[in-house]
Structure formats: C-alpha cells, structure tokens
Enzyme design. Structure first.
Site, PDB file in Angstrom:
ATOM      1  N   SER A 124       8.360   8.277  -1.207  1.00 16.70           N
ATOM      2  CA  SER A 124       9.515   8.352  -2.097  1.00 16.70           C
ATOM      3  C   SER A 124       9.101   8.068  -3.531  1.00 16.70           C
ATOM      4  O   SER A 124       8.156   7.307  -3.780  1.00 16.70           O
ATOM      5  CB  SER A 124      10.522   7.303  -1.635  1.00 16.70           C
ATOM      6  OG  SER A 124      11.445   7.033  -2.647  1.00 16.70           O
ATOM      7  N   TYR A 148      12.708  -1.747   0.605  1.00 18.44           N
ATOM      8  CA  TYR A 148      12.541  -0.380   1.124  1.00 18.44           C
ATOM      9  C   TYR A 148      11.349   0.299   0.446  1.00 18.44           C
ATOM     10  O   TYR A 148      10.459   0.836   1.094  1.00 18.44           O
ATOM     11  CB  TYR A 148      13.827   0.429   0.881  1.00 18.44           C
ATOM     12  CG  TYR A 148      13.612   1.924   0.918  1.00 18.44           C
ATOM     13  CD1 TYR A 148      13.317   2.574   2.110  1.00 18.44           C
ATOM     14  CD2 TYR A 148      13.661   2.679  -0.254  1.00 18.44           C
ATOM     15  CE1 TYR A 148      13.094   3.943   2.130  1.00 18.44           C
ATOM     16  CE2 TYR A 148      13.439   4.042  -0.236  1.00 18.44           C
ATOM     17  CZ  TYR A 148      13.152   4.667   0.958  1.00 18.44           C
ATOM     18  OH  TYR A 148      12.909   6.010   0.966  1.00 18.44           O
ATOM     19  N   LYS A 152       7.425   1.660   1.732  1.00 13.82           N
ATOM     20  CA  LYS A 152       6.806   2.979   1.490  1.00 13.82           C
ATOM     21  C   LYS A 152       5.447   2.790   0.819  1.00 13.82           C
ATOM     22  O   LYS A 152       4.461   3.449   1.180  1.00 13.82           O
ATOM     23  CB  LYS A 152       7.714   3.843   0.598  1.00 13.82           C
ATOM     24  CG  LYS A 152       9.010   4.288   1.259  1.00 13.82           C
ATOM     25  CD  LYS A 152       8.759   5.375   2.290  1.00 13.82           C
ATOM     26  CE  LYS A 152      10.016   5.811   3.007  1.00 13.82           C
ATOM     27  NZ  LYS A 152       9.800   6.646   4.178  1.00 13.82           N
TER      28      LYS A 152
END
Ligand code: UDP
Length: 349
Positions: A124, A148, A152
C-alpha cells in the site's frame, strides 16, 4: 500458469481473478470470507465463463493451508489476504500483526516447502513517509503512521530479506494508491460489510440515503480547493497491474516494488463533483474537521511500473465514478431481493 490467490473473493482479489482467467491462467482461491462472501466466486465464474476452485481457509491456519499446497501445484502466489482498516488496526494491533504478518510467514513457509518461488504482494502507498514529496517514487523514504501500514512495511522488509537470503525467490511488492470503481459489467465490486471508512463507498451510501451526508474531512489543506488530494485508480487497471507483475516475477528473481496509481491527484471535492456530473445525481455532503492521521496530498509517480512492467492505467475518474455507481445500484437491488427472501413481509389478515 497456475496461481494461488489469497483473498481472491475480496474487492481487489475478485478483479484480479477475473483478469487472470481472461488471460487464460488457472487459479485456486483461498479466502476466509471475513470481509467477502462466496457469491463473489459465483460472479467471477459467470463473468468469465470459467470454473474456479476455492477453499474457505484462513491463511493463519497452517494445516488447512497445507492441504491446499499438498493437493495442488502452483507457479506463483498472488497474496491479497489480510486486514485493511487503519482505524481498526489502531484499536486492535494484535489482530493486525497476527493476521497480516503471521499469515504471510505461514504462507511463505509453505511456498518454500512446496517449491513455489514467486509471490505478488498487495502492499500500500501507506508505507511511504507521510511527508513524501509528490509524485511519490518507489525510492522515497518508508515510514508508516498506523499499525496497518506498519504491518505492510514489515512484510515488505521480510520479503526483501528473504530474497537476499534466497536468490531464487521473486517477490513483487505492489503499492496501491486509492483503488475505486467496480467491474465494468456492473456485476461485481466492493461490498463493505460495515460502515465504510473510505471515501467513495461512503459517498455512495450517502447518495443512496443509507447513511447521513458525506463529511469532507477538512477544507483547509494547502491544496487547490482546501480538501485532501489522492490518486484514485480504477480497480480493473489495478488488477491488470497484477498480471503484468506476475509475468515480471516469472523472469526476475529478487524483490522489487512498484506503485500502482493513476499518477494524477484529484481532490475530495473534485471527486464529489465528478461523481455528481458523471452519474447526474446530487451528492449530499458537509465540510467537517480534518481526520486525524490524514495527509494533505498523496499521488504516485508510476513511471517505474509503466517502463518495467509495461503497465498503463486506462480508465479516467469519470469512468471510475460511473462503474462504481452502476455496481452500487446493482448491489442495492440484490440487497432488496435478499431482504425479501430472508424477511418476508407478514400478510395482514
Ligand atoms: N475522506 C473524506 N470523507 C470520508 C472519507 C474520506 O473526506 O468520509 C477523505 C480523506 O480525508 C482523504 C480522502 O478522502 O483525503 C481519501 O480517504 P480514504 O479513507 O478513502 O483513503 P486514504 O487515502 O485515507 O487511505
């Protein structure tokens, strides 16, 4: 090629599966259906006219996942399974680190055990430093601001180190910007199970009267109209990027990252305006405060994906808005039919 797609029933996963099948590849889907349902698989089959095999498996369930690897052989894995809400990750980092990190580690353990050396990973744009200069290049500093995003980033670091240690392994990290839109058939798209956090799904709920007017999070940023700027990319274009990455992975060892965006930034207010014009519909909205953690501007430099993968996004913002709304109308219709089946209206005698 035979490809294992983790999270293949999800919003992006289902589009990737359609592109894979249209390109003549065979695939196997594993999904725990935590944020999707098996109807997506039926749709993938009806749109492509091809059979799809799948298993209801959570990738952190090593034994269940191993059954898949023992039964089928794969040339590559497209790995999209994982949790994806920034807000939820702040409330429950344990779940995020467990599902995203442990899930990936287990998947890679099995890939090694069963001789699969290629993976395409859904990363992302949130891995970039919040103060990165736009357009953001892949070489920009990495520093994420949420649990989050840090899962990643941790997975990206894991793949880099894995490829250093195992030179025959190939990992392609795809850094998504803001995927929106739906399949152009209008048959499949995003289906949020809870109150949507993302801009376009919420906007469409507001337009259809399911939720209160959209709140524009801030109009005092240093941008053309004061609202935040993002790089919206049609989910079909994004899915096509995975196919290009797959071909690249077959021919290149090591770890490489690519931005997948449109390369153009649009403001939140421009998106609202485009949606309204494209669909000839009014968008109810209010201006609210900035959302904590949001950055003013984010858009990609996509030169690397264009030059190395030979990928080019084709759909403009109007098409993204039209495809999204076409799907939303279909979804509303489906939900009305489902509601009638589950809760039949009582006849008054
Ligand atoms: N946004 C907004 N109202 C909403 C949701 C989002 O104004 O209800 C804005 C948000 O502040 C950001 C942009 O829309 O500028 C995209 O937000 P989204 O959550 O879709 O993606 P992000 O880029 O934050 O990952």
């Amino acid at each position: 090629m035979r490809v294992l797609v983790t999270g293949g029933a999800g919003y992006i996963g289902s589009m990737v599966c359609i592109e894979l099948l249209n390109e003549g590849h065979e695939l196997f889907i594993v999904d725990n259906f935590s944020n999707s349902d098996a109807s997506a698989i039926t749709k993938i089959m009806s749109i492509t006219g091809k059979m799809v095999q799948y298993a209801n498996v959570d990738i952190t369930d090593r034994n269940a996942l191993e059954v898949v690897f023992r039964t089928y052989s794969f040339d590559s894995v497209i790995h999209l399974a994982g949790k994806k809400s920034v807000t939820e990750s702040i409330e429950n980092p344990l779940q995020y680190y467990y599902d995203n990190l442990i899930g990936t580690v287990m998947l890679v353990q099995l890939m090694q055990q069963y001789g699969v050396h290629s993976i395409i990973f859904s990363s992302s744009a949130t891995v970039y430093h919040p103060e990165s200069i736009c357009p953001i290049q892949e070489i920009a500093e990495l520093k994420s601001s949420s649990p989050y995003g840090r899962t990643k980033l941790a997975i990206e670091n894991f793949f880099r180190e894995l490829c250093d240690a195992h030179p025959t392994f190939s990992a392609v990290l795809l850094r998504y910007f803001n995927p929106i839109g739906a399949h152009s058939s209008g048959e499949i798209g995003e289906k949020p199970l809870e109150v949507p956090n993302n801009l376009l799904p919420y906007l469409m709920d507001a337009v259809s009267g399911k939720r209160p007017p959209l709140e524009v999070f801030g109009n005092d940023y240093d941008t053309i109209d004061g609202s935040g700027i993002r790089d919206f990319i049609h989910v079909e274009d994004l899915a096509k990027g995975h196919i290009k990455a797959l071909y690249y992975s077959m021919e290149h060892m090591g770890c490489e990252s690519f931005n997948l965006g449109s390369g153009t930034g649009y403001s939140v207010l421009q998106l609202i305006e485009t949606f309204a014009t494209a669909n000839k519909i009014e968008v109810p909205y209010n201006i609210g405060n900035r959302r904590p953690g949001d950055i003013a501007i984010s858009f990609a430099d996509i030169t690397k994906a264009q030059q190395i993968l030979g990928w080019q996004p084709l759909k403009n913002l109007t098409e993204m808005c039209q495809d999204a709304w076409r799907w939303q109308l279909k979804l509303l219709q489906e939900q009305r039919v489902e509601a009638q089946i589950v809760y039949p209206t009582k006849k008054t005698v």
